[in-house]
Design an enzyme around this catalytic site. Structure first.
Site, PDB file in Angstrom:
ATOM      1  N   LYS A 194       0.843  -1.215   0.000  1.00 37.33           N
ATOM      2  CA  LYS A 194       0.000   0.000   0.000  1.00 37.33           C
ATOM      3  C   LYS A 194       0.871   1.255   0.000  1.00 37.33           C
ATOM      4  O   LYS A 194       0.689   2.153  -0.805  1.00 37.33           O
ATOM      5  CB  LYS A 194      -0.892   0.064   1.259  1.00 37.33           C
ATOM      6  CG  LYS A 194      -1.862  -1.069   1.411  1.00 37.33           C
ATOM      7  CD  LYS A 194      -2.755  -0.879   2.631  1.00 37.33           C
ATOM      8  CE  LYS A 194      -2.065  -1.005   3.965  1.00 37.33           C
ATOM      9  NZ  LYS A 194      -1.542  -2.337   4.274  1.00 37.33           N
ATOM     10  N   ARG A 244      -9.968   1.613   7.240  1.00 31.64           N
ATOM     11  CA  ARG A 244      -9.778   0.227   7.649  1.00 31.64           C
ATOM     12  C   ARG A 244     -11.014  -0.430   8.221  1.00 31.64           C
ATOM     13  O   ARG A 244     -11.006  -1.622   8.470  1.00 31.64           O
ATOM     14  CB  ARG A 244      -8.688   0.136   8.685  1.00 31.64           C
ATOM     15  CG  ARG A 244      -7.384   0.245   7.998  1.00 31.64           C
ATOM     16  CD  ARG A 244      -6.275   0.066   8.940  1.00 31.64           C
ATOM     17  NE  ARG A 244      -5.148   0.704   8.340  1.00 31.64           N
ATOM     18  CZ  ARG A 244      -3.980   0.134   8.171  1.00 31.64           C
ATOM     19  NH1 ARG A 244      -3.765  -1.062   8.587  1.00 31.64           N
ATOM     20  NH2 ARG A 244      -3.021   0.806   7.572  1.00 31.64           N
ATOM     21  N   ARG A 256      11.500  -7.086   5.999  1.00 35.56           N
ATOM     22  CA  ARG A 256      11.782  -5.720   5.555  1.00 35.56           C
ATOM     23  C   ARG A 256      12.516  -4.921   6.640  1.00 35.56           C
ATOM     24  O   ARG A 256      12.397  -5.205   7.823  1.00 35.56           O
ATOM     25  CB  ARG A 256      10.498  -5.003   5.146  1.00 35.56           C
ATOM     26  CG  ARG A 256       9.769  -4.385   6.279  1.00 35.56           C
ATOM     27  CD  ARG A 256       8.702  -3.427   5.829  1.00 35.56           C
ATOM     28  NE  ARG A 256       7.744  -3.263   6.894  1.00 35.56           N
ATOM     29  CZ  ARG A 256       6.569  -2.724   6.748  1.00 35.56           C
ATOM     30  NH1 ARG A 256       6.160  -2.321   5.558  1.00 35.56           N
ATOM     31  NH2 ARG A 256       5.756  -2.590   7.753  1.00 35.56           N
ATOM     32  N   ARG A 298      10.792  -2.303  12.032  1.00 35.85           N
ATOM     33  CA  ARG A 298       9.661  -1.577  12.615  1.00 35.85           C
ATOM     34  C   ARG A 298       9.119  -2.363  13.809  1.00 35.85           C
ATOM     35  O   ARG A 298       9.080  -3.594  13.752  1.00 35.85           O
ATOM     36  CB  ARG A 298       8.577  -1.395  11.540  1.00 35.85           C
ATOM     37  CG  ARG A 298       7.820  -0.101  11.694  1.00 35.85           C
ATOM     38  CD  ARG A 298       6.948   0.162  10.509  1.00 35.85           C
ATOM     39  NE  ARG A 298       5.667  -0.531  10.618  1.00 35.85           N
ATOM     40  CZ  ARG A 298       4.710  -0.450   9.713  1.00 35.85           C
ATOM     41  NH1 ARG A 298       4.905   0.274   8.618  1.00 35.85           N
ATOM     42  NH2 ARG A 298       3.580  -1.086   9.866  1.00 35.85           N
ATOM     43  N   ARG A 342      -2.370  -8.148  12.984  1.00 36.26           N
ATOM     44  CA  ARG A 342      -2.762  -7.198  11.927  1.00 36.26           C
ATOM     45  C   ARG A 342      -3.559  -7.919  10.833  1.00 36.26           C
ATOM     46  O   ARG A 342      -4.538  -7.378  10.299  1.00 36.26           O
ATOM     47  CB  ARG A 342      -1.513  -6.525  11.324  1.00 36.26           C
ATOM     48  CG  ARG A 342      -1.024  -5.365  12.165  1.00 36.26           C
ATOM     49  CD  ARG A 342       0.471  -5.228  12.145  1.00 36.26           C
ATOM     50  NE  ARG A 342       1.025  -4.688  10.923  1.00 36.26           N
ATOM     51  CZ  ARG A 342       2.322  -4.759  10.609  1.00 36.26           C
ATOM     52  NH1 ARG A 342       3.179  -5.337  11.430  1.00 36.26           N
ATOM     53  NH2 ARG A 342       2.760  -4.230   9.490  1.00 36.26           N
TER      54      ARG A 342
HETATM   55  P1  AP5 Z   1       4.699  -1.635   2.075  1.00 37.51           P
HETATM   56  O1  AP5 Z   1       4.607  -0.734   0.908  1.00 37.51           O
HETATM   57  O2  AP5 Z   1       5.225  -1.102   3.356  1.00 37.51           O
HETATM   58  O3  AP5 Z   1       3.304  -2.341   2.350  1.00 37.51           O
HETATM   59  P2  AP5 Z   1       2.126  -1.860   3.259  1.00 37.51           P
HETATM   60  O4  AP5 Z   1       0.916  -2.549   2.751  1.00 37.51           O
HETATM   61  O5  AP5 Z   1       2.089  -0.359   3.327  1.00 37.51           O
HETATM   62  O6  AP5 Z   1       2.596  -2.501   4.643  1.00 37.51           O
HETATM   63  P3  AP5 Z   1       2.452  -1.961   6.100  1.00 37.51           P
HETATM   64  O7  AP5 Z   1       3.164  -2.912   7.002  1.00 37.51           O
HETATM   65  O8  AP5 Z   1       2.880  -0.537   6.186  1.00 37.51           O
HETATM   66  O9  AP5 Z   1       0.915  -2.117   6.299  1.00 37.51           O
HETATM   67  P4  AP5 Z   1       0.134  -2.095   7.604  1.00 37.51           P
HETATM   68  O10 AP5 Z   1      -1.251  -1.872   7.149  1.00 37.51           O
HETATM   69  O11 AP5 Z   1       0.345  -3.277   8.469  1.00 37.51           O
HETATM   70  O12 AP5 Z   1       0.816  -0.872   8.390  1.00 37.51           O
HETATM   71  P5  AP5 Z   1       0.471   0.676   8.508  1.00 37.51           P
HETATM   72  O13 AP5 Z   1       1.735   1.403   8.723  1.00 37.51           O
HETATM   73  O14 AP5 Z   1      -0.409   1.137   7.420  1.00 37.51           O
HETATM   74  O15 AP5 Z   1       5.533  -2.936   1.610  1.00 37.51           O
HETATM   75  C1  AP5 Z   1       5.857  -3.968   2.516  1.00 37.51           C
HETATM   76  C2  AP5 Z   1       7.245  -4.531   2.157  1.00 37.51           C
HETATM   77  O16 AP5 Z   1       7.183  -5.208   0.915  1.00 37.51           O
HETATM   78  C3  AP5 Z   1       8.331  -3.456   1.987  1.00 37.51           C
HETATM   79  O17 AP5 Z   1       9.556  -3.976   2.354  1.00 37.51           O
HETATM   80  C4  AP5 Z   1       8.284  -3.153   0.477  1.00 37.51           C
HETATM   81  O18 AP5 Z   1       9.474  -2.600   0.022  1.00 37.51           O
HETATM   82  C5  AP5 Z   1       8.010  -4.543  -0.068  1.00 37.51           C
HETATM   83  N1  AP5 Z   1       7.233  -4.567  -1.291  1.00 37.51           N
HETATM   84  C6  AP5 Z   1       6.268  -3.694  -1.686  1.00 37.51           C
HETATM   85  N2  AP5 Z   1       5.733  -4.060  -2.872  1.00 37.51           N
HETATM   86  C7  AP5 Z   1       6.384  -5.226  -3.225  1.00 37.51           C
HETATM   87  C8  AP5 Z   1       6.295  -6.126  -4.338  1.00 37.51           C
HETATM   88  N3  AP5 Z   1       5.422  -5.884  -5.330  1.00 37.51           N
HETATM   89  N4  AP5 Z   1       7.109  -7.213  -4.356  1.00 37.51           N
HETATM   90  C9  AP5 Z   1       7.992  -7.442  -3.353  1.00 37.51           C
HETATM   91  N5  AP5 Z   1       8.152  -6.632  -2.262  1.00 37.51           N
HETATM   92  C10 AP5 Z   1       7.336  -5.547  -2.209  1.00 37.51           C
HETATM   93  O19 AP5 Z   1      -0.376   0.680   9.862  1.00 37.51           O
HETATM   94  C11 AP5 Z   1       0.259   0.323  11.078  1.00 37.51           C
HETATM   95  C12 AP5 Z   1      -0.732   0.334  12.198  1.00 37.51           C
HETATM   96  O20 AP5 Z   1      -1.343   1.617  12.334  1.00 37.51           O
HETATM   97  C13 AP5 Z   1      -1.917  -0.613  12.071  1.00 37.51           C
HETATM   98  O21 AP5 Z   1      -1.582  -1.931  12.467  1.00 37.51           O
HETATM   99  C14 AP5 Z   1      -2.916   0.054  13.017  1.00 37.51           C
HETATM  100  O22 AP5 Z   1      -2.595  -0.217  14.356  1.00 37.51           O
HETATM  101  C15 AP5 Z   1      -2.699   1.520  12.778  1.00 37.51           C
HETATM  102  N6  AP5 Z   1      -3.578   2.120  11.757  1.00 37.51           N
HETATM  103  C16 AP5 Z   1      -3.196   2.577  10.540  1.00 37.51           C
HETATM  104  N7  AP5 Z   1      -4.246   3.087   9.886  1.00 37.51           N
HETATM  105  C17 AP5 Z   1      -5.310   2.957  10.702  1.00 37.51           C
HETATM  106  C18 AP5 Z   1      -6.683   3.298  10.574  1.00 37.51           C
HETATM  107  N8  AP5 Z   1      -7.159   3.884   9.477  1.00 37.51           N
HETATM  108  N9  AP5 Z   1      -7.521   3.001  11.600  1.00 37.51           N
HETATM  109  C19 AP5 Z   1      -7.050   2.437  12.722  1.00 37.51           C
HETATM  110  N10 AP5 Z   1      -5.750   2.077  12.904  1.00 37.51           N
HETATM  111  C20 AP5 Z   1      -4.893   2.342  11.906  1.00 37.51           C
END
Ligand code: AP5
Length: 222
Positions: free
Chosen positions: A19, A97, A137, A169, A180
Site C-alpha cells: 500500500k 480500515r 523488511r 519496525r 494485523r
Molecule cells: P509496504 O509498501 O510497506 O506495504 P504496506 O501494505 O504499506 O505494509 P504496512 O506494514 O505498512 O501495512 P500495515 O497496514 O500493516 O501498516 P500501517 O503502517 O499502514 O511494503 C511492505 C514490504 O514489501 C516493503 O519492504 C516493500 O518494500 C516490499 N514490497 C512492496 N511491494 C512489493 C512487491 N510488489 N514485491 C515485493 N516486495 C514488495 O499501519 C500500522 C498500524 O497503524 C496498524 O496496524 C494500526 O494499528 C494503525 N492504523 C493505521 N491506519 C489505521 C486506521 N485507518 N484506523 C485504525 N488504525 C490504523
C-alpha cells in the site's frame, strides 16, 4: 493539465501488500498529497501524552487505533488541504480500515466538494506473502525509507538514500503481523465489501514486481 475535481485515491490491502509503496508512486506520478495513516499515527505516538503512549501499546500489538483518534487527525489534514490554492488531490494509504471509516471518508469528500467518492484500489497478496515480506523488511530510522528484502537491497548495511541506520519496525514481529492480519479479516474486509457493492473497487494482483503492480494500477484507473 488542471483537473476539474481533485483526484482522491484510497489504497487498501493486507499488511505488507505494498500500500505504502504504491501510494507514494501514485502521489509522485499525479502530484497528489500523500497521507499514510500508519505514518501519521506513528508520528502521533511521539507526543508521548496519554493518547501517544496508548497508541504505542495498541499499535505494537498489531491492533487498530480507535477511529476517533484517526478521524480527528485526518479531518484536520483535509481542512488544511481545502485552504491550499494549488491542490490536485490526495492518496490515502491504509485509511479506511473499517466500514465506519469508509462511510466517513465518503462524507468528508462530499463535504469538501471533491466529488462523489474516490477511486479505491485493493492490492491483493496471500497471508504467507504478508508474513514473508514484513518479517524481512527493514526501515531507515532517519528518513523512513522501506528497504525490501529483495536482490541488491539485501546487502545494504545503511540507507541507500540518506545513510541512516536500518531498523526493524516495532510491529514487524510475527505475533503483531498475525494480529494485523486478523484485524484485516475482521474489520477491513467489510469496508472493502462496502466499496465492492458500489462497484468502486479496483482489484490488483500484488504478487508481482513493484513496477508491474504500478503498471496494472495505472491501467485500471485511467
Ligand atoms: P509496504 O509498501 O510497506 O506495504 P504496506 O501494505 O504499506 O505494509 P504496512 O506494514 O505498512 O501495512 P500495515 O497496514 O500493516 O501498516 P500501517 O503502517 O499502514 O511494503 C511492505 C514490504 O514489501 C516493503 O519492504 C516493500 O518494500 C516490499 N514490497 C512492496 N511491494 C512489493 C512487491 N510488489 N514485491 C515485493 N516486495 C514488495 O499501519 C500500522 C498500524 O497503524 C496498524 O496496524 C494500526 O494499528 C494503525 N492504523 C493505521 N491506519 C489505521 C486506521 N485507518 N484506523 C485504525 N488504525 C490504523
Amino acid at each position: 493539465m488542471k483537473r476539474s475535481k481533485p483526484l482522491v485515491i484510497i489504497v487498501l490491502g493486507p499488511p505488507g501488500s505494498g500500500k505504502g509503496t504504491q501510494a507514494k508512486l501514485l502521489s509522485k506520478k499525479f502530484g497528489l498529497k500523500y497521507i499514510g495513516s500508519g505514518d501519521i499515527l506513528r508520528a502521533r505516538q511521539k507526543l508521548n501524552d496519554f493518547t501517544g503512549k496508548k497508541l504505542t501499546e495498541v499499535m505494537n500489538r498489531g491492533e487498530l487505533a480507535p477511529s476517533f483518534v484517526v478521524v480527528k487527525i485526518l479531518g484536520d489534514k483535509l481542512e488544511k488541504f481545502k485552504k491550499q490554492t494549488k491542490f490536485d488531490g490526495f492518496v490515502l494509504d491504509g485509511w479506511t480500515r473499517i466500514i465506519f471509516e469508509a462511510i466517513l471518508a465518503d462524507e468528508a469528500i462530499n463535504w469538501y466538494k471533491w466529488g462523489k467518492g474516490s477511486k479505491v484500489i485493493l492490492i491483493k497478496i496471500s497471508r504467507r506473502e504478508s508474513l514473508d515480506r514484513l518479517t524481512k523488511r527493514r526501515q531507515c530510522k532517519k528518513c523512513g525509507r522501506l528497504i525490501p528484502w529483495l536482490g541488491e537491497f539485501k546487502k545494504l548495511k545503511k540507507c541507500d538514500k540518506c545513510g541512516g541506520r536500518l531498523i526493524i519496525r516495532r510491529d514487524d514481529n510475527v505475533q503483531s503481523i498475525k494480529k494485523r492480519l486478523e484485524e484485516y479479516k475482521k474489520e477491513t474486509i467489510p469496508a472493502i465489501n462496502y466499496y465492492k457493492k458500489q462497484k468502486r473497487l479496483i482489484e490488483i494482483n500484488g504478487e508481482q514486481g513493484i513496477k508491474n503492480v504500478f503498471k496494472d494500477i495505472l491501467k485500471a484507473i485511467k
